[in-house]
Structure formats: structure tokens, C-alpha cells
Design a protein around this motif. Structure first.
Motif, PDB file in Angstrom:
ATOM      1  N   ASP A 238      -6.018  -6.858   5.291  1.00 19.41           N
ATOM      2  CA  ASP A 238      -5.390  -7.637   6.353  1.00 19.41           C
ATOM      3  C   ASP A 238      -6.168  -8.931   6.601  1.00 19.41           C
ATOM      4  O   ASP A 238      -7.387  -8.923   6.765  1.00 19.41           O
ATOM      5  CB  ASP A 238      -5.325  -6.811   7.636  1.00 19.41           C
ATOM      6  CG  ASP A 238      -4.555  -7.516   8.739  1.00 19.41           C
ATOM      7  OD1 ASP A 238      -3.519  -8.126   8.441  1.00 19.41           O
ATOM      8  OD2 ASP A 238      -5.008  -7.467   9.897  1.00 19.41           O
ATOM      9  N   GLY A 239      -5.426 -10.041   6.623  1.00 20.74           N
ATOM     10  CA  GLY A 239      -6.039 -11.341   6.855  1.00 20.74           C
ATOM     11  C   GLY A 239      -6.565 -12.003   5.600  1.00 20.74           C
ATOM     12  O   GLY A 239      -6.979 -13.170   5.635  1.00 20.74           O
ATOM     13  N   ARG A 240      -6.551 -11.270   4.500  1.00 19.57           N
ATOM     14  CA  ARG A 240      -7.043 -11.826   3.232  1.00 19.57           C
ATOM     15  C   ARG A 240      -5.897 -12.089   2.264  1.00 19.57           C
ATOM     16  O   ARG A 240      -5.906 -13.077   1.537  1.00 19.57           O
ATOM     17  CB  ARG A 240      -8.059 -10.870   2.619  1.00 19.57           C
ATOM     18  CG  ARG A 240      -9.170 -10.503   3.610  1.00 19.57           C
ATOM     19  CD  ARG A 240     -10.185  -9.561   3.025  1.00 19.57           C
ATOM     20  NE  ARG A 240     -11.030 -10.234   2.056  1.00 19.57           N
ATOM     21  CZ  ARG A 240     -12.035  -9.639   1.417  1.00 19.57           C
ATOM     22  NH1 ARG A 240     -12.298  -8.359   1.650  1.00 19.57           N
ATOM     23  NH2 ARG A 240     -12.760 -10.311   0.550  1.00 19.57           N
TER      24      ARG A 240
ATOM     25  N   ALA B 299      -4.677  -1.253   3.690  1.00 27.66           N
ATOM     26  CA  ALA B 299      -4.008  -2.285   4.492  1.00 27.66           C
ATOM     27  C   ALA B 299      -4.987  -2.928   5.467  1.00 27.66           C
ATOM     28  O   ALA B 299      -5.005  -4.156   5.647  1.00 27.66           O
ATOM     29  CB  ALA B 299      -2.818  -1.689   5.238  1.00 27.66           C
ATOM     30  N   ALA B 300      -5.831  -2.103   6.087  1.00 20.78           N
ATOM     31  CA  ALA B 300      -6.822  -2.638   7.021  1.00 20.78           C
ATOM     32  C   ALA B 300      -7.857  -3.496   6.302  1.00 20.78           C
ATOM     33  O   ALA B 300      -8.277  -4.551   6.811  1.00 20.78           O
ATOM     34  CB  ALA B 300      -7.501  -1.485   7.751  1.00 20.78           C
TER      35      ALA B 300
ATOM     36  N   THR C  54       0.823  -1.208   0.000  1.00 16.75           N
ATOM     37  CA  THR C  54       0.000   0.000   0.000  1.00 16.75           C
ATOM     38  C   THR C  54       0.859   1.261   0.000  1.00 16.75           C
ATOM     39  O   THR C  54       1.928   1.317   0.601  1.00 16.75           O
ATOM     40  CB  THR C  54      -0.944   0.022   1.209  1.00 16.75           C
ATOM     41  OG1 THR C  54      -0.188   0.106   2.421  1.00 16.75           O
ATOM     42  CG2 THR C  54      -1.830  -1.211   1.220  1.00 16.75           C
TER      43      THR C  54
ATOM     44  N   PRO D  90      -1.333 -11.210   2.149  1.00  9.43           N
ATOM     45  CA  PRO D  90      -0.218 -10.568   2.845  1.00  9.43           C
ATOM     46  C   PRO D  90      -0.114  -9.092   2.432  1.00  9.43           C
ATOM     47  O   PRO D  90      -0.209  -8.771   1.243  1.00  9.43           O
ATOM     48  CB  PRO D  90       1.011 -11.357   2.372  1.00  9.43           C
ATOM     49  CG  PRO D  90       0.463 -12.677   1.937  1.00  9.43           C
ATOM     50  CD  PRO D  90      -0.892 -12.393   1.375  1.00  9.43           C
ATOM     51  N   VAL D  91       0.045  -8.209   3.398  1.00  3.91           N
ATOM     52  CA  VAL D  91       0.062  -6.770   3.121  1.00  3.91           C
ATOM     53  C   VAL D  91       1.292  -6.134   3.753  1.00  3.91           C
ATOM     54  O   VAL D  91       1.647  -6.431   4.894  1.00  3.91           O
ATOM     55  CB  VAL D  91      -1.196  -6.076   3.692  1.00  3.91           C
ATOM     56  CG1 VAL D  91      -1.181  -4.586   3.310  1.00  3.91           C
ATOM     57  CG2 VAL D  91      -2.455  -6.726   3.189  1.00  3.91           C
ATOM     58  N   GLU D  92       1.898  -5.230   2.982  1.00  5.04           N
ATOM     59  CA  GLU D  92       3.004  -4.430   3.508  1.00  5.04           C
ATOM     60  C   GLU D  92       2.683  -2.961   3.268  1.00  5.04           C
ATOM     61  O   GLU D  92       2.377  -2.557   2.148  1.00  5.04           O
ATOM     62  CB  GLU D  92       4.310  -4.798   2.804  1.00  5.04           C
ATOM     63  CG  GLU D  92       5.514  -4.054   3.347  1.00  5.04           C
ATOM     64  CD  GLU D  92       6.819  -4.500   2.684  1.00  5.04           C
ATOM     65  OE1 GLU D  92       7.792  -3.724   2.744  1.00  5.04           O
ATOM     66  OE2 GLU D  92       6.843  -5.607   2.101  1.00  5.04           O
ATOM     67  N   GLN D  93       2.707  -2.160   4.330  1.00  6.26           N
ATOM     68  CA  GLN D  93       2.470  -0.721   4.190  1.00  6.26           C
ATOM     69  C   GLN D  93       3.777  -0.036   3.794  1.00  6.26           C
ATOM     70  O   GLN D  93       4.711   0.054   4.582  1.00  6.26           O
ATOM     71  CB  GLN D  93       1.928  -0.141   5.498  1.00  6.26           C
ATOM     72  CG  GLN D  93       0.559  -0.680   5.875  1.00  6.26           C
ATOM     73  CD  GLN D  93      -0.090   0.111   6.993  1.00  6.26           C
ATOM     74  OE1 GLN D  93      -0.186   1.347   6.924  1.00  6.26           O
ATOM     75  NE2 GLN D  93      -0.553  -0.584   8.023  1.00  6.26           N
TER      76      GLN D  93
END
Length: 431
Positions: free
Chosen positions: A373-375, A369-370, A360, A377-380
Motif C-alpha cells: 500500500d502506497g508503493r 496488500a498492507a 493479492t 496500486p493494490v487490489e485485494q
């Protein structure tokens, strides 16, 4: 340039002297009009000193003027120029309306007008490409390419292909397209329409409503139902039926390298129908679909580095525009964020199965990101530099790093082109 005797000895005010505004002034002057020009930027006004009257039309007596020509970027719902001109009975118009007024003095020709929330640039460029490859004189303008008034008139039998935003349609009253295309309507730019989707949809549908008897309209069945009937006497085509009716199998899309994804099947269908109406032979249409090079910043394949494809879809400035790009690839490292136009993931939500990881950026980065999240992998990452570096580090051969931000760019960039150019430069450093 395109000029017209209809403007001779008339007075016009031109508000906004960016590229289309400058082209408008030159065309009016060359036609013998008297022109009052204004732009808040001193440097934009300087080239017209001694050639035009210079002054803010809000402070001028506009009595007797033929029109106030404004940039499409001027918000008619909030800018004082509209009530000021209305109080005197002077129309507020754009360069597309001037083009419409000039048509009677041009060599016999046809006009194709293309609008829609998403896909209009690709469809406009595709129609122009097919016509050009088939040997038909053609020019592309409106919301894409050179300002239409800056271009030379086409010879007899030519076709002007115009991409038209809702803003441009709002500023024309007499553009009677020989073929008008409404690709789709989803919520966008609602700040210009007082938050009312109905007003936005009505703006788009005016392109069809201005047509006269016997001219051709193309729209999706679902949108046609929302908007009601086409202009009385127009010849309507339904977009969903085009491929079947024109004998082109959906499987042929595999041969159109720059037109992948379900959304591009619809864009291609619209172009196929336009070209069929204009008399282009089926094999010439097929050839054009295969050779179409695509647009910069719209699912543009920038490079392949170590087996990883890098795709610039910076023109994906809302979720409805980014969802087709997500649908077109597998194993995506998705760079998303910027200045959000709407809350949530919208149509992108249905395509998350294609996303391997997300990175993001921008003002909306934390919100995305929110949501993700959980769906996945996310990196801010905050910035595009960080996002590209992280995606390149994590991507495996066969993966795709996709910049399709689903957001406007204005929190970090001047426009989506600058954002896409930055992405391209970052990828070139990886090669």
C-alpha cells in the motif's frame, strides 16, 4: 527400471506409496528383495496385496532390515520413524540412496546432481536438454520428471541428471556425483530444520561433501564462503566466473528466449559449466540454450491477449524465487499471495519498480496488500479468478500479467502445479 543385485534377499520397508514409493517397491521386488510396505491410504496399499508384506514399520521389528525407504515428504525432524529405525540400527534412506547403491552394476556413466534453494528445476532441465540435443544418452530424475528407479538404465557413456531437494539429500549417504552443483542458498523449508538456517545450509552442502577426489563441484563464491571448503580433492568451479571463462558474453542471453532475467543467467552459467566439464562443444551448448523450451509454471509464457502477455510463474513459492521473475519484465500486473513462507517482501522489494499494479490472493493477501500500500496500486482479490479478471481489465498493450505468488499454494490449491494450471485455464478463457 533400475535394479541391483545388491538388494537381492535383503529386507526393506517402504513408507509412503506415492509415485517414487511405488517405483521403489517395484525395483526392490524385481531385484529379489523382501519388502514391507505402508501408506496411511488404503487405496495406495491395495496394489501390493499378495506381493509384499503390508504393515506399518513403526509397529514392525526391523532387526536385520537393509533400510527403511521413506518419501522425501516425511519430516525426519518430527516423524517417529527416524528414532524407531535408529534404535535398531537400520538406516532411513530414500530412492536416491538406492540409485547410488545400484550404480556399480549399471553401464559406465556419470551423474550430475543439482541442488539449491531456487533455480534447480530449470538448471536440471536445461542440462538434460543440452545433453540430449548434443546426442548424449541422458535421463532426468530426482525431484523432477519420472522417479529415477522407474527409468531404464542408460547405455555406456550416459549421464543421469538429478534435481535434488534438501530432503532427498538428507536421505542419501553414498551419492558421489561426478558433477555436483549448488546454485544458491536462501532460507526455505526451515520448519524441517527446527528453524535453523545453518542446518538447512548444511543439508544442501552435503551434496558436495559426498564427492570423492577428482570430481567436480560448482557453487557461487558467496555460498562457498558460507559453507567452507569443498570436499577434499574435488575440482571446484565458481559460478560467477563461468561466462567469462567459457567465452560466452552476457549479451548472448538475448538469444535464449526461455532463459530471461538475471537469475536465468546464473542458471545458464551453471548448465554451461556442467556441459563443458562433460565435454560438450561450445556451439552445441549455444544451440541448446537457444532451443531450450522452458518449464511449465516457471516464467512460462501462457499467451498474449490483446497485446498483454500472461506469464505463469506459480513455482515462485517464496520471495527469493519470485524476485527474479519481477526483474525479468516491465509494466507488471503482479498476482501475489497464498500461504506465506516468511514475513515481508524479501528480495521482491528491490524489484517493485517493475510493478505497475498488484492483485493479492490467498491467506497472505491482506499482509501483502498492507506491505504494498502506497508503493504500487493494490487490489485485494482473494481468489485467482478475481485477480486474473481485474488484471486483464486494467492491463494495457505491452504490459505483463504475472502470476508469481511468492507463497506456497496449500491454502487454496493442492500444489503449485494446480495453481498454475488454474491460471492457464483462466487465461485461455480470455483469448
Amino acid at each position: 527400471m533400475i535394479t541391483s543385485p545388491a538388494w537381492k534377499d535383503k529386507r526393506y520397508a517402504v513408507l509412503g506409496l506415492a509415485r517414487s514409493g511405488r517405483a521403489t517397491v517395484e525395483a526392490l521386488l524385481a531385484s529379489g528383495a523382501d519388502v514391507l510396505v505402508w501408506d496411511d491410504r488404503t487405496e495406495a496399499r491395495e496394489p501390493f496385496a499378495g506381493r509384499c508384506a503390508i504393515g506399518d514399520p513403526l509397529e514392525a521389528d526391523l532387526t536385520g532390515y537393509g533400510g527403511v525407504v521413506v518419501s522425501p515428504g516425511v519430516p525426519l525432524n518430527t516423524h517417529p520413524i527416524k528414532p524407531h529405525a535408529d534404535s535398531i540400527g537400520v538406516p532411513v534412506i530414500g530412492d536416491i540412496e538406492l540409485f547410488a547403491q545400484a550404480r556399480g552394476d549399471l553401464p559406465p556413466h556419470k551423474v550430475v546432481g543439482i541442488t539449491g534453494t531456487n533455480g534447480k528445476s530449470t538448471t536440471t532441465a536445461l542440462v538434460h536438454h543440452i545433453l540430449k540435443e548434443a546426442g548424449m544418452p541422458t535421463a532426468m530424475g530426482g525431484n523432477i520428471g519420472l522417479p529415477i528407479l522407474e527409468q531404464d538404465p542408460l547405455p555406456e557413456g550416459g549421464v543421469y541428471v538429478l534435481e535434488l531437494s534438501s530432503y532427498q539429500i538428507d536421505l542419501t549417504y553414498s551419492l558421489d556425483c561426478d558433477v555436483a552443483v549448488l546454485l544458491n542458498i536462501t532460507p526455505d523449508h526451515l520448519d524441517r530444520y527446527d528453524g535453523d538456517f545453518g542446518k538447512y545450509a548444511a543439508s544442501k552442502s552435503r551434496l558436495l561433501g559426498m564427492q570423492t577426489r577428482g570430481h567436480n563441484s560448482i557453487a557461487r563464491f558467496t555460498d562457498a564462503r558460507v559453507l567452507g571448503q569443498f570436499a577434499e580433492g574435488s575440482v571446484a568451479s565458481i559460478l560467477e566466473d563461468v561466462l567469462q571463462n567459457r567465452g560466452i558474453a552476457p549479451s548472448e542471453q538475448a538469444d535464449w528466449p526461455s532463459l530471461q532475467g538475471p537469475h536465468n543467467r546464473e542458471n545458464a552459467a551453471a548448465a554451461i559449466e556442467v556441459c563443458d566439464i562433460l565435454g560438450i562443444a561450445p556451439e552445441q551448448v549455444r544451440s541448446g540454450l537457444k532451443s531450450y523450451p522452458g518449464l511449465a509454471h516457471r516464467m512460462e509464457r501462457v499467451a498474449e491477449v490483446s497485446g498483454v502477455a500472461y506469464v505463469n510463474d506459480s513455482k515462485g513459492t517464496n520471495t527469493a524465487a519470485s524476485a527474479p521473475a519481477l526483474a525479468a519484465f516491465e509494466n507488471i500486473h503482479w498476482i501475489v499471495g497464498g500461504l506465506a513462507k516468511e514475513p515481508g517482501l524479501g528480495e521482491c522489494e528491490a524489484e517493485l519498480g517493475h510493478v505497475k499494479a498488484a492483485y493479492t490472493i490467498g491467506k497472505a493477501g491482506p499482509d501483502f496488500a498492507a506491505l504494498l500500500d502506497g508503493r504500487v496500486p493494490v487490489e485485494q482479490c482473494e481468489t485467482l479468478d478475481h485477480a486474473v479478471a481485474s488484471a486483464a481489465k486494467n492491463a494495457a498493450p505491452g504490459d505483463t500479467v504475472l502470476l508469481s505468488p511468492a507463497c506456497a499454494s496449500f491454502d487454496q490449491y493442492a500444489d503449485f502445479e494446480k495453481r498454475g494450471d488454474h491460471f492457464r485455464a483462466l487465461v485461455e478463457r480470455l483469448a
